[in-house]
Design a protein around this motif. Structure first.
Motif, PDB file in Angstrom:
ATOM      1  N   THR A 258     -20.514  29.776  -3.331  1.00 14.75           N
ATOM      2  CA  THR A 258     -20.005  30.461  -2.133  1.00 14.75           C
ATOM      3  C   THR A 258     -19.706  29.457  -1.033  1.00 14.75           C
ATOM      4  OG1 THR A 258     -21.390  32.357  -2.705  1.00 14.75           O
ATOM      5  CG2 THR A 258     -20.494  32.299  -0.460  1.00 14.75           C
ATOM      6  N   ALA A 259     -20.582  28.469  -0.896  1.00 17.62           N
ATOM      7  CA  ALA A 259     -20.373  27.456   0.147  1.00 17.62           C
ATOM      8  C   ALA A 259     -19.211  26.535  -0.192  1.00 17.62           C
ATOM      9  CB  ALA A 259     -21.652  26.643   0.329  1.00 17.62           C
ATOM     10  N   LYS A 260     -18.995  26.325  -1.501  1.00 18.07           N
ATOM     11  CA  LYS A 260     -17.916  25.411  -1.913  1.00 18.07           C
ATOM     12  C   LYS A 260     -17.122  26.066  -3.041  1.00 18.07           C
ATOM     13  CE  LYS A 260     -17.216  20.510  -2.894  1.00 18.07           C
ATOM     14  NZ  LYS A 260     -17.871  19.238  -3.271  1.00 18.07           N
ATOM     15  N   PRO A 261     -16.231  27.019  -2.684  1.00 12.06           N
ATOM     16  CA  PRO A 261     -15.511  27.793  -3.710  1.00 12.06           C
ATOM     17  C   PRO A 261     -14.605  26.954  -4.611  1.00 12.06           C
ATOM     18  CG  PRO A 261     -14.622  28.215  -1.522  1.00 12.06           C
ATOM     19  CD  PRO A 261     -15.875  27.422  -1.313  1.00 12.06           C
ATOM     20  N   ASP A 262     -14.118  25.816  -4.142  1.00 16.60           N
ATOM     21  CA  ASP A 262     -13.232  24.972  -4.958  1.00 16.60           C
ATOM     22  C   ASP A 262     -14.006  24.138  -5.975  1.00 16.60           C
ATOM     23  OD1 ASP A 262     -11.023  25.921  -3.667  1.00 16.60           O
ATOM     24  OD2 ASP A 262     -10.981  24.306  -2.183  1.00 16.60           O
ATOM     25  N   GLY A 263     -15.303  23.998  -5.755  1.00 23.39           N
ATOM     26  CA  GLY A 263     -16.125  23.233  -6.682  1.00 23.39           C
ATOM     27  C   GLY A 263     -15.848  21.746  -6.646  1.00 23.39           C
ATOM     28  N   THR A 264     -16.506  21.036  -7.570  1.00 26.27           N
ATOM     29  CA  THR A 264     -16.322  19.586  -7.680  1.00 26.27           C
ATOM     30  C   THR A 264     -15.855  19.255  -9.084  1.00 26.27           C
ATOM     31  OG1 THR A 264     -18.122  19.207  -6.112  1.00 26.27           O
ATOM     32  CG2 THR A 264     -17.451  17.342  -7.476  1.00 26.27           C
ATOM     33  N   ARG A 265     -14.701  18.646  -9.180  1.00 22.44           N
ATOM     34  CA  ARG A 265     -14.176  18.291 -10.505  1.00 22.44           C
ATOM     35  C   ARG A 265     -14.966  17.123 -11.078  1.00 22.44           C
ATOM     36  NH1 ARG A 265      -9.304  20.610 -11.845  1.00 22.44           N
ATOM     37  NH2 ARG A 265      -8.724  18.924 -13.261  1.00 22.44           N
ATOM     38  N   PRO A 266     -15.427  17.249 -12.334  1.00 20.25           N
ATOM     39  CA  PRO A 266     -16.224  16.166 -12.931  1.00 20.25           C
ATOM     40  C   PRO A 266     -15.379  14.923 -13.190  1.00 20.25           C
ATOM     41  CG  PRO A 266     -15.713  17.839 -14.572  1.00 20.25           C
ATOM     42  CD  PRO A 266     -15.234  18.374 -13.253  1.00 20.25           C
ATOM     43  N   THR A 267     -16.016  13.771 -13.158  1.00 21.99           N
ATOM     44  CA  THR A 267     -15.345  12.496 -13.417  1.00 21.99           C
ATOM     45  C   THR A 267     -16.109  11.719 -14.478  1.00 21.99           C
ATOM     46  OG1 THR A 267     -16.591  11.383 -11.663  1.00 21.99           O
ATOM     47  CG2 THR A 267     -14.461  12.377 -11.058  1.00 21.99           C
ATOM     48  N   ASN A 268     -15.446  10.759 -15.058  1.00 22.52           N
ATOM     49  CA  ASN A 268     -16.104   9.872 -16.020  1.00 22.52           C
ATOM     50  C   ASN A 268     -15.408   8.527 -16.020  1.00 22.52           C
ATOM     51  OD1 ASN A 268     -13.919  11.466 -17.639  1.00 22.52           O
ATOM     52  ND2 ASN A 268     -14.294   9.605 -18.841  1.00 22.52           N
ATOM     53  N   LYS A 269     -16.102   7.508 -16.533  1.00 25.49           N
ATOM     54  CA  LYS A 269     -15.521   6.173 -16.649  1.00 25.49           C
ATOM     55  C   LYS A 269     -14.930   6.021 -18.051  1.00 25.49           C
ATOM     56  CE  LYS A 269     -18.512   4.002 -13.212  1.00 25.49           C
ATOM     57  NZ  LYS A 269     -19.506   2.941 -12.941  1.00 25.49           N
ATOM     58  N   GLY A 271     -14.554   3.301 -19.877  1.00 27.13           N
ATOM     59  CA  GLY A 271     -15.015   2.174 -20.684  1.00 27.13           C
ATOM     60  C   GLY A 271     -16.080   2.548 -21.685  1.00 27.13           C
ATOM     61  N   PHE A 272     -16.860   1.569 -22.127  1.00 23.26           N
ATOM     62  CA  PHE A 272     -17.855   1.708 -23.187  1.00 23.26           C
ATOM     63  C   PHE A 272     -18.880   2.774 -22.839  1.00 23.26           C
ATOM     64  CE2 PHE A 272     -21.951   0.317 -25.037  1.00 23.26           C
ATOM     65  CZ  PHE A 272     -21.618   0.428 -26.381  1.00 23.26           C
ATOM     66  N   LEU A 273     -18.950   3.833 -23.698  1.00 17.66           N
ATOM     67  CA  LEU A 273     -19.904   4.932 -23.572  1.00 17.66           C
ATOM     68  C   LEU A 273     -19.852   5.611 -22.204  1.00 17.66           C
ATOM     69  CD1 LEU A 273     -23.071   3.390 -25.324  1.00 17.66           C
ATOM     70  CD2 LEU A 273     -21.431   5.018 -26.279  1.00 17.66           C
ATOM     71  N   GLY A 274     -18.698   5.476 -21.510  1.00 14.51           N
ATOM     72  CA  GLY A 274     -18.557   6.107 -20.201  1.00 14.51           C
ATOM     73  C   GLY A 274     -19.384   5.450 -19.126  1.00 14.51           C
ATOM     74  N   LEU A 275     -19.838   4.213 -19.384  1.00 16.23           N
ATOM     75  CA  LEU A 275     -20.694   3.522 -18.417  1.00 16.23           C
ATOM     76  C   LEU A 275     -19.931   2.510 -17.566  1.00 16.23           C
ATOM     77  CD1 LEU A 275     -23.750   2.840 -20.781  1.00 16.23           C
ATOM     78  CD2 LEU A 275     -23.495   4.694 -19.108  1.00 16.23           C
ATOM     79  N   ILE A 276     -18.809   2.025 -18.091  1.00 14.54           N
ATOM     80  CA  ILE A 276     -18.031   1.022 -17.355  1.00 14.54           C
ATOM     81  C   ILE A 276     -16.562   1.439 -17.346  1.00 14.54           C
ATOM     82  CG2 ILE A 276     -19.595  -0.888 -17.902  1.00 14.54           C
ATOM     83  CD1 ILE A 276     -17.695  -1.703 -20.143  1.00 14.54           C
ATOM     84  N   GLY A 277     -15.765   0.738 -16.589  1.00 16.10           N
ATOM     85  CA  GLY A 277     -14.330   0.998 -16.565  1.00 16.10           C
ATOM     86  C   GLY A 277     -13.902   1.847 -15.383  1.00 16.10           C
ATOM     87  N   LYS A 278     -12.656   2.239 -15.418  1.00 16.50           N
ATOM     88  CA  LYS A 278     -12.047   3.017 -14.332  1.00 16.50           C
ATOM     89  C   LYS A 278     -12.571   4.453 -14.322  1.00 16.50           C
ATOM     90  CE  LYS A 278      -7.486   4.597 -12.795  1.00 16.50           C
ATOM     91  NZ  LYS A 278      -6.045   4.654 -13.140  1.00 16.50           N
ATOM     92  N   LYS A 279     -12.872   4.966 -13.116  1.00 14.86           N
ATOM     93  CA  LYS A 279     -13.332   6.350 -12.968  1.00 14.86           C
ATOM     94  C   LYS A 279     -12.127   7.275 -12.890  1.00 14.86           C
ATOM     95  CE  LYS A 279     -17.022   7.357 -10.580  1.00 14.86           C
ATOM     96  NZ  LYS A 279     -17.983   7.630  -9.480  1.00 14.86           N
ATOM     97  N   VAL A 280     -12.121   8.334 -13.689  1.00 13.54           N
ATOM     98  CA  VAL A 280     -10.983   9.259 -13.743  1.00 13.54           C
ATOM     99  C   VAL A 280     -11.485  10.704 -13.686  1.00 13.54           C
ATOM    100  CG1 VAL A 280      -9.520   7.681 -15.077  1.00 13.54           C
ATOM    101  CG2 VAL A 280     -11.046   9.258 -16.274  1.00 13.54           C
ATOM    102  N   ASP A 281     -10.555  11.614 -13.402  1.00 15.14           N
ATOM    103  CA  ASP A 281     -10.859  13.041 -13.458  1.00 15.14           C
ATOM    104  C   ASP A 281     -11.027  13.442 -14.929  1.00 15.14           C
ATOM    105  OD1 ASP A 281      -9.921  15.931 -13.924  1.00 15.14           O
ATOM    106  OD2 ASP A 281     -10.233  15.902 -11.756  1.00 15.14           O
ATOM    107  N   SER A 282     -12.210  13.996 -15.292  1.00 19.69           N
ATOM    108  CA  SER A 282     -12.524  14.260 -16.696  1.00 19.69           C
ATOM    109  C   SER A 282     -11.568  15.260 -17.334  1.00 19.69           C
ATOM    110  CB  SER A 282     -13.964  14.776 -16.827  1.00 19.69           C
ATOM    111  OG  SER A 282     -14.874  13.786 -16.429  1.00 19.69           O
ATOM    112  N   ILE A 283     -11.266  16.354 -16.630  1.00 22.52           N
ATOM    113  CA  ILE A 283     -10.421  17.401 -17.220  1.00 22.52           C
ATOM    114  C   ILE A 283      -9.018  16.872 -17.486  1.00 22.52           C
ATOM    115  CG2 ILE A 283      -9.377  19.659 -16.800  1.00 22.52           C
ATOM    116  CD1 ILE A 283     -11.916  20.423 -15.266  1.00 22.52           C
ATOM    117  N   ASP A 284      -8.442  16.184 -16.512  1.00 23.90           N
ATOM    118  CA  ASP A 284      -7.094  15.617 -16.704  1.00 23.90           C
ATOM    119  C   ASP A 284      -7.098  14.555 -17.798  1.00 23.90           C
ATOM    120  OD1 ASP A 284      -6.170  17.262 -14.717  1.00 23.90           O
ATOM    121  OD2 ASP A 284      -6.280  15.729 -13.138  1.00 23.90           O
ATOM    122  N   TYR A 285      -8.133  13.718 -17.803  1.00 24.46           N
ATOM    123  CA  TYR A 285      -8.218  12.626 -18.773  1.00 24.46           C
ATOM    124  C   TYR A 285      -8.340  13.166 -20.198  1.00 24.46           C
ATOM    125  CZ  TYR A 285     -10.117   8.544 -21.223  1.00 24.46           C
ATOM    126  OH  TYR A 285     -10.341   7.528 -22.113  1.00 24.46           O
TER     127      TYR A 285
END
Length: 725
Positions: A258-269, A271-285
């Motif tokens: 209710t306080a944040k109706p748009d929510g927060t889109r998840p992100t991930n890196k 690189g290796f095992l999602g620990l390194i590399g460029k951060k991107v929008d997970s759904i789009d990626y």
């Protein structure tokens, strides 16, 4: 081990079992744990508990297990599971019928013989139980006749019940196959060792022409096996990204408040095992990756179907009798061309093995046997060391600094009761995966066959390394100086050590059925893992289902483990009859606990309609022959001059095995044509051959954009509820 340690082992094991039963009764009544304790019923869309939670007795599972019928087991877990219970019933019957005669007849003979030198290795520390065994019988005593007759009784009972069990399992297999229900594997055969295609013909044209000429009326179509290594990798990666996308979308939806109706889109890196590399929008990626892999998969599918065909195929027939006949016929003059076998369930096929040529399979099999023999030999060295070194006296000699610790009487008693058995159980747990890998390396075409082969190897490991290794290892370590002085007396010393080693196996069997079946029933480990995954890892319904997926009964390790107990109890049944009740308790508790588990928990991975039984039958027979040879040797040590009269027993067992193999085994190797004919007559409609054909298409090659005619490989996990009529 002294008598107090033995009683401590039994007492604590029994208390642990009671505690685990109470824990199970409480935890299984909590609705939040249903997916752990009743997954089989949930998958079949049945109520987890009949009668509800409030009015239910916490121990009513015992009544449900006892009163369940063989048909209930088949309905819930299949014919293979029912056959496993035939095995449990048979062994339990052997032990009960043997114990009824041996215990009242042999124990008084042992206890009341007080003269002469005793054949024992326990050196007075365990003489309370030595008196209940042949160790207390004077050499050359006329009392040995009682034990001699007991050898014949155990053998006759075992052979009679094995014959009865083989007939019953054959009947179960007959009933399953004559069912009018259409099963895809009954309309197909696997063809291997296809010769090079003639000039101007494709591989598919070659196979179609060959089988159409032999079976002109019943031939439907064929699938050529392809090398799917690359396309499988792309498909698995695509499925992985699809799961990640669903997870990301669930996380995104969950972030909307209710306080944040748009929510927060998840992100991930990236690189290796999602620990390194460029951060991107997970759904789009993930969407971008899926689109990229879909295109790549479609391209690789076409390349695979066109350019990666192998020398193997699946051939489909519109008639069950013809398919059954084709699977057992010799199709070519030379055995290494056009070899055929029954088709398994679609998801059982081991695709990379289908292309392996006949003589290469023979060579691989020989190589695997050599590797297994060497592994058994070299594994016996650490097993023998474990059996010898895990006794506290030997450990104190090797590790003097623990001397002060083991002086604590209560701690010493517990360690003596459990240390050797636990060390052995943990060490053996490392083997199954290696043996399954070796079995698949042989070129075996199906998962169930590979499991049976691995199970057989594991049985020999158990018998040679545990039964023989513990007996030899313990004796050699304790009596090294005696052997050094008199090497010619080694055989007699080993035979004389059998009663003393019975004490180790008594506690081993007790630990297996009290603690082992207690943990099996309570399912504490799966319960903890499930709740941890649900709380911290699972976000989607699919992840939640994977977290509580129960798996199957695990025949590859369970049957060899049971067979080890059969071997131990049979071999010591006359030498130390007190072991018989322990064996009966093991299989009795096993029957009760596993009856509950197969009706409510485990979901079979495959169905072979009792194909495991000949394997089980032969192993029981091998254990019986080992018992007969052991008794012949031990009677020789006891200087019983009529010991040669036992020689007919192993001969009788071998003849019995030969007769059973000739009478019953062919119907397990292939489906009988009369059974297929009965099933075909019961069909009310013609089977849907297109659905049968499509059920063998691998998921990685299944695509709406590819024409069905191009499919020349096979494998798919089509639901068993799918109608093929």
């Amino acid at each position: 081990m002294d008598f107090s340690s033995f009683l401590t082992s039994l007492g604590t094991s029994f208390v642990i079992f009671l505690v685990l039963m109470i824990v199970f009764a409480w935890l299984s009544s909590r609705p939040g744990n249903n997916v752990v304790y009743y997954p089989n019923r949930i998958i079949k869309k049945l109520e987890p508990l009949e009668g509800g939670y409030k009015t239910r007795n916490p121990f009513s599972w015992i009544k449900e297990a006892v009163y369940s019928s063989e048909q209930d087991v088949i309905d819930m877990s299949g014919v293979d599971t029912a056959v496993y219970f035939v095995f449990l019933n048979t062994v339990l019957g052997i032990l009960v019928l043997s114990g009824v005669i041996l215990l009242p007849a042999l124990l008084p003979l042992s206890v009341t013989d007080n003269g002469g030198k005793k054949q024992t290795t326990s050196e007075g520390t365990f003489n309370e139980l030595d008196k209940l065994s042949m160790a207390n019988i004077t050499a050359k005593s006329s009392r040995l006749w009682g034990f001699f007759i007991a050898c014949y009784w155990v053998s006759i009972v075992t052979l009679a019940l094995l014959w009865r069990a083989y007939k019953h399992v054959s009947w179960l297999r007959y009933e399953a196959f004559k069912s009018p229900d259409v099963k895809p594997e009954q309309f197909a055969i696997v063809v291997r060792d296809i010769p090079p295609a003639p000039q101007g013909k494709t591989r598919k044209e070659q196979v179609d022409t060959y089988f159409k000429a032999i079976y002109p009326e019943a031939f439907y179509r064929s699938m050529i096996v392809t090398d799917n290594k690359v396309v499988n990798k792309i498909w698995e990666k695509l499925e992985g990204y699809k799961k990640k996308l669903v997870r990301a979308e669930v996380i995104y939806e969950g972030s909307k408040t209710t306080a944040k109706p748009d929510g927060t889109r998840p992100t991930n890196k990236t690189g290796f095992l999602g620990l390194i590399g460029k951060k991107v929008d997970s759904i789009d990626y993930y969407n971008a990756k899926i689109n990229e892999l879909v295109t790549k998969l479609e391209s690789e599918q076409k390349v695979t179907l066109r350019e990666k065909q192998q020398d193997a195929a699946l051939v489909f027939f519109s008639n069950r009798v013809v398919a059954a006949s084709a699977a057992q016929n010799l199709h070519a003059q030379m055995v290494d061309t056009w070899s055929v076998c029954d088709a398994p369930e679609p998801h059982q096929l081991i695709w990379p093995n289908l292309k392996i040529k006949f003589f290469q399979r023979q060579l691989r099999q020989f190589l695997v046997y050599v590797i297994v023999a060497l592994t058994i030999f070299f594994y016996m060295i650490p097993i023998t060391l474990i059996s010898a070194l895990t006794t506290l006296d030997n450990l104190v000699k090797l590790l003097p600094f623990i001397k002060s610790i083991v002086k604590i009487k209560a701690l010493r008693t517990v360690l003596e009761a459990y240390l050797p058995q636990l060390a052995l159980i943990i060490f053996l747990a490392l083997l199954p995966k290696l043996l399954l890998f070796l079995s698949k390396f042989e070129g075996i075409p199906t998962e169930s066959h590979a499991v049976r082969a691995a199970s057989g190897k594991y049985f020999y490991f158990n018998v040679l390394n545990v039964f023989v290794g513990v007996t030899i290892g313990g004796t050699l370590f304790q009596s090294f100086k005696k052997i050094e002085k008199n090497p010619n007396g080694t055989a007699a010393l080993l035979a004389a050590s059998l009663p003393g080693n019975a004490t180790f196996f008594l506690t081993y069997v007790a630990l297996k059925f009290f603690v082992g079946y207690g943990l099996e029933l309570s399912r504490l480990v799966p319960l903890i893992i499930y709740h941890l995954k649900r709380k911290y890892l699972c976000k989607t319904e699919a992840e939640l289902r994977d977290a509580w997926a129960p798996g199957d009964l695990g025949y590859g390790t369970r049957v060899p483990g049971d067979m080890l107990i059969v071997t131990i109890v049979l071999c010591y049944s006359v030498i130390a009859p007190v072991i018989i009740p322990f064996g009966a308790l093991y299989f009795g508790f096993g029957w009760l606990v596993l009856r509950n588990q197969v009706l409510k928990v485990y979901v079979p991975s495959y169905e072979t309609y009792g194909r495991m039984w000949p394997h089980i039958h032969n192993r029981i027979l091998a254990s019986l022959i080992l018992y007969q040879i052991t008794m012949f040797g031990y009677f020789g040590v006891q200087k019983f001059y009529y010991a040669p009269l036992l020689i007919p027993l192993p001969i009788l067992s071998l003849v019995f095995g030969f007769v059973c193999g000739k009478k019953f085994y062919p119907a397990f190797q292939h489906q009988a044509l009369e059974v297929a004919a009965v099933a075909d007559r019961e069909l009310k409609e013609a089977p849907n051959m297109e659905l049968i054909f499509r059920s063998f298409i691998p998921p990685s090659l299944s695509s709406e954009k590819i024409d069905d005619d191009q499919f020349e490989d096979a494998l798919s996990q089509v639901s068993r509820s799918t109608s093929f009529v």
